[in-house]
Enzyme design. Structure first.
Site, PDB file in Angstrom:
ATOM      1  N   HIS A  51       2.695   9.664  -4.391  1.00 29.81           N
ATOM      2  CA  HIS A  51       3.976  10.070  -4.964  1.00 29.81           C
ATOM      3  C   HIS A  51       4.816  10.712  -3.861  1.00 29.81           C
ATOM      4  CE1 HIS A  51       2.527  10.466  -9.418  1.00 29.81           C
ATOM      5  NE2 HIS A  51       2.051   9.388  -8.833  1.00 29.81           N
ATOM      6  N   GLU A  53       6.455  13.461  -3.752  1.00 31.61           N
ATOM      7  CA  GLU A  53       6.164  14.885  -3.578  1.00 31.61           C
ATOM      8  C   GLU A  53       4.897  15.096  -2.754  1.00 31.61           C
ATOM      9  OE1 GLU A  53       6.760  13.189  -6.452  1.00 31.61           O
ATOM     10  OE2 GLU A  53       7.157  14.606  -8.065  1.00 31.61           O
ATOM     11  N   CYS A  84       1.386  16.326  -9.084  1.00 35.72           N
ATOM     12  CA  CYS A  84       2.292  16.880  -8.076  1.00 35.72           C
ATOM     13  C   CYS A  84       2.537  18.370  -8.318  1.00 35.72           C
ATOM     14  CB  CYS A  84       3.597  16.097  -8.058  1.00 35.72           C
ATOM     15  SG  CYS A  84       3.368  14.392  -7.478  1.00 35.72           S
TER      16      CYS A  84
END
Length: 153
Positions: A51, A53, A84
């Protein structure tokens, strides 16, 4: 730079992710005078944890040589998921600023709120809705275009 400028950059990174066939999410982590950028790369790597993040946090930690990022702000185009959010807490990030909410998997108040939980050992300041309409539109357009593709025979 200010919140809107960093969020604009996160949205640019999200557009790059879309162009690469990824869900359009971008992130910018700012720590002191340095910034670290990432976009979703789950398909490219392939890695379910890639991801935006997570990749921005990893890049900052590696470049700075520390896992704690206590004065950092993370700008992300969409509300962080539980994975995250957990990484944000673990990295001791001070502040998260995000564009649009995620009603299906958001972990900053939409579905659950990891940051407000009494069970976590670090408090994160959260600001939602920065450039919200632009962030939401990117995601709406992406998923609408995916629904329009014909099914394989």
């Amino acid at each position: 730079m200010h919140d809107h400028e960093y969020m604009r950059r996160a949205l640019e990174l999200a557009a790059e992710a879309r162009a690469a066939g990824e869900v359009p999410i971008g992130a910018v982590l700012v720590s002191g005078e340095r910034s670290f950028e990432a976009r979703n790369e789950k398909e490219r790597r392939p890695d379910p944890a890639a991801h935006a993040e997570m990749l921005a946090i990893r890049a900052a930690a590696e470049a700075l040589g520390v896992w704690r990022l206590p004065q950092a702000t993370l700008y992300v185009s969409k509300e962080p998921c539980a994975m995250c959010a957990g990484a944000i807490v673990a990295a001791r990030i001070e502040r998260v600023v995000f564009g649009c909410r995620d009603p299906k998997g958001g972990a900053a108040g939409s579905v659950i709120d990891v940051f407000a939980s009494e069970a976590v050992n670090h408090r994160v300041s959260v600001e939602a809705g920065v450039l919200e309409s632009e962030a939401a539109e990117q995601l709406r357009e992406f998923f609408a275009s995916r629904r329009l593709k014909p099914e394989p025979c």
